[in-house]
Every structure is written in C-alpha cells, then in structure tokens.
Design an enzyme around this catalytic site. Structure first.
Site, PDB file in Angstrom:
ATOM      1  N   GLU A  40       0.872  -1.171   0.000  1.00  0.00           N
ATOM      2  CA  GLU A  40       0.000   0.000   0.000  1.00  0.00           C
ATOM      3  C   GLU A  40       0.914   1.227   0.000  1.00  0.00           C
ATOM      4  O   GLU A  40       1.797   1.341   0.863  1.00  0.00           O
ATOM      5  CB  GLU A  40      -0.881  -0.004   1.252  1.00  0.00           C
ATOM      6  N   ARG A 266       4.872 -12.788  10.060  1.00  0.00           N
ATOM      7  CA  ARG A 266       5.520 -11.483   9.871  1.00  0.00           C
ATOM      8  C   ARG A 266       6.938 -11.534  10.379  1.00  0.00           C
ATOM      9  O   ARG A 266       7.239 -12.241  11.337  1.00  0.00           O
ATOM     10  CB  ARG A 266       4.804 -10.411  10.702  1.00  0.00           C
ATOM     11  N   LYS A 276       4.092   0.812   9.699  1.00  0.00           N
ATOM     12  CA  LYS A 276       4.171   2.097   8.994  1.00  0.00           C
ATOM     13  C   LYS A 276       3.556   3.216   9.817  1.00  0.00           C
ATOM     14  O   LYS A 276       3.987   4.361   9.738  1.00  0.00           O
ATOM     15  CB  LYS A 276       3.496   1.988   7.633  1.00  0.00           C
TER      16      LYS A 276
HETATM   17  P1  ATP Z   1       2.611  -2.163   8.070  1.00  0.00           P
HETATM   18  O1  ATP Z   1       2.090  -3.018   9.164  1.00  0.00           O
HETATM   19  O2  ATP Z   1       4.045  -1.810   8.213  1.00  0.00           O
HETATM   20  O3  ATP Z   1       1.754  -0.973   7.776  1.00  0.00           O
HETATM   21  P2  ATP Z   1       1.351  -3.445   5.886  1.00  0.00           P
HETATM   22  O4  ATP Z   1       1.117  -4.901   5.902  1.00  0.00           O
HETATM   23  O5  ATP Z   1       0.185  -2.614   6.138  1.00  0.00           O
HETATM   24  O6  ATP Z   1       2.585  -3.112   6.797  1.00  0.00           O
HETATM   25  P3  ATP Z   1       1.560  -3.324   3.075  1.00  0.00           P
HETATM   26  O7  ATP Z   1       2.064  -2.242   2.225  1.00  0.00           O
HETATM   27  O8  ATP Z   1       0.133  -3.667   3.016  1.00  0.00           O
HETATM   28  O9  ATP Z   1       1.979  -2.956   4.539  1.00  0.00           O
HETATM   29  O10 ATP Z   1       2.428  -4.634   2.876  1.00  0.00           O
HETATM   30  C1  ATP Z   1       2.740  -5.175   1.624  1.00  0.00           C
HETATM   31  C2  ATP Z   1       3.103  -6.618   1.793  1.00  0.00           C
HETATM   32  O11 ATP Z   1       4.199  -6.744   2.688  1.00  0.00           O
HETATM   33  C3  ATP Z   1       1.961  -7.410   2.386  1.00  0.00           C
HETATM   34  O12 ATP Z   1       1.832  -8.619   1.656  1.00  0.00           O
HETATM   35  C4  ATP Z   1       2.373  -7.674   3.785  1.00  0.00           C
HETATM   36  O13 ATP Z   1       1.857  -8.888   4.247  1.00  0.00           O
HETATM   37  C5  ATP Z   1       3.902  -7.701   3.681  1.00  0.00           C
HETATM   38  N1  ATP Z   1       4.501  -7.299   4.950  1.00  0.00           N
HETATM   39  C6  ATP Z   1       4.287  -6.157   5.629  1.00  0.00           C
HETATM   40  N2  ATP Z   1       4.951  -6.148   6.794  1.00  0.00           N
HETATM   41  C7  ATP Z   1       5.621  -7.333   6.849  1.00  0.00           C
HETATM   42  C8  ATP Z   1       6.494  -7.934   7.800  1.00  0.00           C
HETATM   43  N3  ATP Z   1       6.809  -7.336   8.949  1.00  0.00           N
HETATM   44  N4  ATP Z   1       6.990  -9.156   7.519  1.00  0.00           N
HETATM   45  C9  ATP Z   1       6.688  -9.774   6.377  1.00  0.00           C
HETATM   46  N5  ATP Z   1       5.879  -9.272   5.442  1.00  0.00           N
HETATM   47  C10 ATP Z   1       5.344  -8.064   5.663  1.00  0.00           C
HETATM   48 MG    MG Z   2      -1.483  -3.756   4.568  1.00  0.00          MG
END
Ligand code: ATP
Ligand code: MG
Length: 568
Positions: A40, A266, A276
């Site tokens: 995102e 994660r 984020k």
């Molecule tokens: P955040 O919690 O930092 O806001 P998010 O999951 O909302 O992260 P996205 O941009 O939606 O951020 O993530 C893109 C991809 O990265 C998704 O498939 C998510 O599952 C993966 N991802 C995000 N954080 C992690 C993490 N800590 N470990 C592994 N994969 C991750």
């Molecule tokens: Mg997300």
C-alpha cells in the site's frame, strides 16, 4: 536494470510455501507460478517488506515464474506518489524486477464496481445506512454473535439504486457502505457482513476525482489477484482469518482465475518497530530526520546507512519462512551485513578522534606514497597508494601516557607499527596549558619501510594513521539502536518512551585519507580497525559526511557462541 542475485538452485523443502509451489507444479495444477508483492503506497518499505519481497520475487525466480508489483491503492487519503516512487526504487535496489508487470488496484476500480453490482443482483450484498460506529457496535465479539442491520433485507432494486447514487457522489463520507450478506453469527468476525465499499470524497493519486466510493482491502485484493492470474497469493498471518472471505468472494464472483492465499509469519526485529503507522509518527514528530534517516528500519534508510542489498537478501534466507510469529535479533541482520562487507568493502584509513604525531627525524617536506592493500582477505582487490609524511594523525585512544598492563598500543618509550608504513617510537608527550595531550613527538626506523623489520622484531600493535598535510576533514555520524528495549513498548508503556536519546552521535573534526574524498554515495568501505562507513548524501565537496554502517564487532556470533555454551 540487471539483478545481482545469482540464480542459486534451491534445496527442496526449504520452507513450506516453496513446498506448496513445488507440489503444484509437479501435479500440473499450475504450469507457471505467478506471485505478487502488494504494497500500500502509504509509507516507505521497511525490512519486513523486504522479507516479503525476497519471498515473492525469489519464488518466481527460482521456479521460472513471474512476480507482479501491484500497488494496493484503495485508500486515497493516505496514499501518495512519493511513496509509489520510493517503493519502486527500493525493490529495484534490493535486486528484483517486475518487468512489464506493474499494476495498480485502482486500474481495476471499474471491474470491481461491476462485480459489486453482480453481488447485489445475486442478493449477496446490500447497502447499509448504519454509521461505522453502529456497525462496530453490532459486530459482536469472539463469544457473542453480531446483530443484523435493519437494512440487511433491502430489496435488490433499492440496493442497486443506492449503490449507483453512492458512486454518483450523492452522499457524504461515511453515510452508507456496501456490505456482503454473509453470516452475522459466524464465529469468524471477518464473515459478519464485511464492508466491501465505503464513501470517501478524496483525490486519488491516480484516478483523481473519478471515484468517491472505494473498495476495501478484502474486496480489492483477491479479485485483483484473480484478474492478474496470480497462482499463490502470499501474505502475512494476520490475513489468515480473512481467507474464508477471500475464498467466498472468489467463489461468488465471475472472476477469470482462482488464486489461493497462503500465510506466513511477519518478520519482526528487536530494538525496532515495523509498523508504517509508527514509522510515520517517528518522521512526523521529528524523532528522526526523515523516512531514510539511517536509524530507521526502512529499506531506503538501510541503503543510506551503507547496508548492502545482498546482506538483506541473505538475512531473508537465513530466517526462512515460518508459520509462527517470532522476533529476529537485530544482531543477526548485522551479522549478515558484516559477512558481505567483510568480503567486499575496501579498507581505508580514517581517524575519528585525532591526535597529532610528529616524527622528528623524518625529513621535513618529504612525502612517500606507501602501498596499502585494499582488502587483506581478497588479494584481487589490489592496493592503493597513501601519502605518508612527517606529521600524522592517529587515534587519541591509541595512546596512553600510563598504559595499564594489557594496553599494547602507543605509550612513552614504546614502539608500534604504523600500518604499511614504518615503526615509530614515542619520545615525548606535549601538553597544553590545561594538561591535555596535544601532540606526540616520535622517531622512526627507516629500515622498517612497508611495515616489516629486517631483524624480524614485531611490535605488539599496529595503528592506522593519516598524513596531516593530506588528510581530508570529515563529519562522521555514529548510530545506535533507535529504541533501547529489544521489544519496544512490550512493558505496556508508550513505544516512544523507549526512544534511545543517544541513537545518533555526530563527530566533527575527523580526518580521512585523501582517496575517500572521491568515494561515491552508495559505496561502503571499512575504516581500518573502526568499522564500516559510507558517504552520506549530505556530503558536499569540502564538507564530507560519513555514516557508520556498523562497528566491526559481531555480537551475533558471540551470542550464538554463548548460546552453545549455555546449552552445552
Ligand atoms: P505495516 O504493518 O508496516 O503498515 P502493511 O502490511 O500494512 O505493513 P503493506 O504495504 O500492506 O503494509 O504490505 C505489503 C506486503 O508486505 C503485504 O503482503 C504484507 O503482508 C507484507 N509485509 C508487511 N509487513 C511485513 C512484515 N513485517 N513481515 C513480512 N511481510 C510483511
Ligand atoms: Mg497492509
């Protein structure tokens, strides 16, 4: 762009996701694997994302498939073009490439809208007039079922009319939503009539003001996967409970393919927050200078700090892909980075806390170019010439006027080796009016040129140095963990209370060897005996700035050794 990762053959059974992929290819379920990385664009990528990138792009590469980059841009109030650009640059830097397969969920808005209409027509979705708070109130809990909305049984025609008017912009934000008609008594809260569309009057970075209804993650994600022919939709564990909804939508919509969702744990890191939301707060509240401040866990910050992409990829391989949540020690990341830098980083001389040395019997005005190997571990790295002269800088900490027993470096009357140059002996200590040591007067042995004595004598210490007349001044920034606790916020307090007030130390008046004035941003070197350093983009000609990437001490190896001792 060329990628630098070698196409390493994979050992079968390395992790459960790869096992599934392998089995699906073997059984003929899929002829070609298609994965995607779906960020995102509401912030910069962090090292947790790097893990997901290495997994998705790595699988595609290893199994001869492809990986799409798809921006999940369904939340216009939080998303920006700056983030889109940064995310693309970061993935490329990590060594991965999506080729022509760059997509945006917003490309599918029209198709998603049509599918929402088809769900309404099938009696499987309805427009709800409840507010967000009212919906939350009625959602129930893990132990109690939810309550149905009074608008749940609206006739199809009325739903179609209202949904069209939502799209046309007749209603303000939050006035209505579109919900799937599933089961308010489901033990899985995600299936209690989840919201599929909400009204948001906001400018979208790509679609501008074309839309004022936006699909939720749940409605956009699986359908985007299906449109793109994704075979394995790999995401993190928090989406496990959404999988029945993912499947329900795929089952109930005329989508062109049938992707499957798989979840892995994660990635978490000690002394670090990887959300984020928190990272944005660190930036906005001025705890750091920006998303790429070298203390941040973002990919752009790690790059700025001098971490090589290879080290980050190696870490992803080392930690593997787990099904249970865990926290990786930050020392392990550092270990992976040091392993790469030890092999690749050229050695250079720099003095961070300078003390003047005058070699009294060395001819005034004479300059010698001494030959110094660039990497003692790699003869193919060659050597360089470093100017040596009568006045030098050495590290203040390399001298003690009254050395304790185990201090072998320079002291009055003692001889040490100046690396690749000569043996010198300290003859006199010069102090200022306050008693502070300002200069050492030394003599040298001309027979030891290059750093070896013909008579075979060997000083106990070898020091690095720079020639005072040739040294280039520099600022050097040292970093420590941004959070003091290995598990910030774990004691229930505010995460930000745990910020390390000493996470950055700026040293001014350092001196580096002349070749470092030309070192481009993006290259990391070893300052001999001090650690790994790289030029910061803040550097300007005549005002060099270096970041300390890491010290030389590998605490992870030590932790491992201790662990083995403890269990022995
Ligand atoms: P955040 O919690 O930092 O806001 P998010 O999951 O909302 O992260 P996205 O941009 O939606 O951020 O993530 C893109 C991809 O990265 C998704 O498939 C998510 O599952 C993966 N991802 C995000 N954080 C992690 C993490 N800590 N470990 C592994 N994969 C991750
Ligand atoms: Mg997300």
């Amino acid at each position: 762009m060329t990628t630098q990762t070698p196409e390493a053959p994979r050992v079968p059974g390395t992790d459960f996701v790869r096992d599934i992929v392998e089995a699906d290819l073997k059984s003929g379920k899929h002829k070609k694997i298609v994965t995607r990385f779906p960020p995102e664009p509401n912030g910069y990528l962090h090292i947790g994302h790097a893990k997901s990138i290495c997994l998705n792009f790595g699988i595609a590469r290893e199994f001869g498939g492809r990986c799409h980059l798809r921006f999940d841009d369904t939340n216009p109030t939080k998303e920006e073009q700056e983030y889109i650009d940064a995310i693309e640059a970061d993935i490329r830097w990590l060594g991965f490439d999506w080729g022509e397969h760059l997509y945006f969920a917003s490309d599918y808005f029209e198709q998603l809208y049509e599918w929402a209409v088809s769900l309404i027509k099938a009696g499987k979705a309805y427009v709800d007039d409840l507010t967000a708070d009212e919906i939350r109130e009625r959602r129930g809990t893990f132990t109690e079922p939810g309550r149905e909305s009074p608008w749940r049984d609206r006739p199809v025609e009325e739903n179609l009319d209202l949904f069209a008017r939502m799209r046309a912009g007749e209603f303000p934000d939050g006035a209505r939503v579109l919900r799937a008609k599933m089961d308010m008594a489901s033990p899985n809260i995600n299936l209690r009539d989840p919201v599929l569309y909400r009204i948001v009057h906001a400018e979208h970075p790509r679609t501008g003001d074309a839309w004022c209804v936006y699909p939720t993650y749940d409605f956009a994600h699986g359908q985007s996967d299906a449109i793109e022919g994704i075979t394995h939709s790999i995401c993190t564990l928090e989406f496990e409970a959404h999988r029945p909804l993912y499947d329900w939508l795929i089952d109930n919509l005329p989508v062109p393919s049938r992707p499957r969702q798989y979840e892995f744990a994660r990635f978490n890191l000690t002394h670090t927050v990887l959300s984020k939301r928190f990272l944005l707060r660190l930036v906005n509240e001025g705890h750091v200078r920006g998303w790429d401040d070298p203390r941040m866990p973002t990919i752009s910050a790690l790059r700025r700090r001098g971490f090589p992409a290879e080290g980050i990829r190696d870490l992803a391989t080392m930690v593997g892909v787990a099904k249970a949540d865990n926290v990786v020690e930050v020392e392990m990341l550092e270990h992976a980075v040091r392993a790469v830098l030890n092999r690749t980083a050229p050695r250079r001389f720099a003095v961070l806390d300078p003390l003047r040395v005058v070699i009294e019997d060395y001819p005034e005005g004479q300059v010698e170019e001494v030959e110094v190997p660039n990497n003692p571990e790699d003869p193919s790295a060659g050597s360089r010439k470093v100017p040596f002269s009568r006045e030098l800088w050495i590290e203040r900490g390399d001298f003690m006027e009254e050395p304790p027993r185990k201090f072998f470096r320079l002291a009055p009357g003692r001889e040490v080796r100046l690396r690749a140059a000569y043996f010198v002996t300290c003859r006199e200590v010069v102090k200022d009016a306050d008693g502070r040591i300002v200069e050492l007067r030394c003599t040298y042995d001309p027979a030891t040129r290059g750093g070896d004595a013909p008579d075979g004598r060997r000083p106990k210490a070898t020091l690095h140095w720079v020639s005072a007349a040739h040294a280039v001044p520099a600022e050097v920034r040292l970093y420590d963990y941004l959070f003091r606790s290995p598990y910030p916020g774990s004691d229930g307090g505010d995460v930000f209370d745990d910020l390390n007030p000493d996470s950055e130390t700026v040293l001014r008046g350092c001196f580096v060897e002349p070749s470092l004035a030309e070192l481009p941003v993006g290259e990391t070197v070893q300052f001999e005996r001090l650690g790994y350093f790289c030029p910061d983009p803040d550097s300007e000609p005549g005002a060099l700035v270096f970041n300390r990437t890491l010290t030389l001490r590998d605490t992870w190896a030590k932790l491992q050794a201790q662990g083995r001792q403890d269990t022995a």
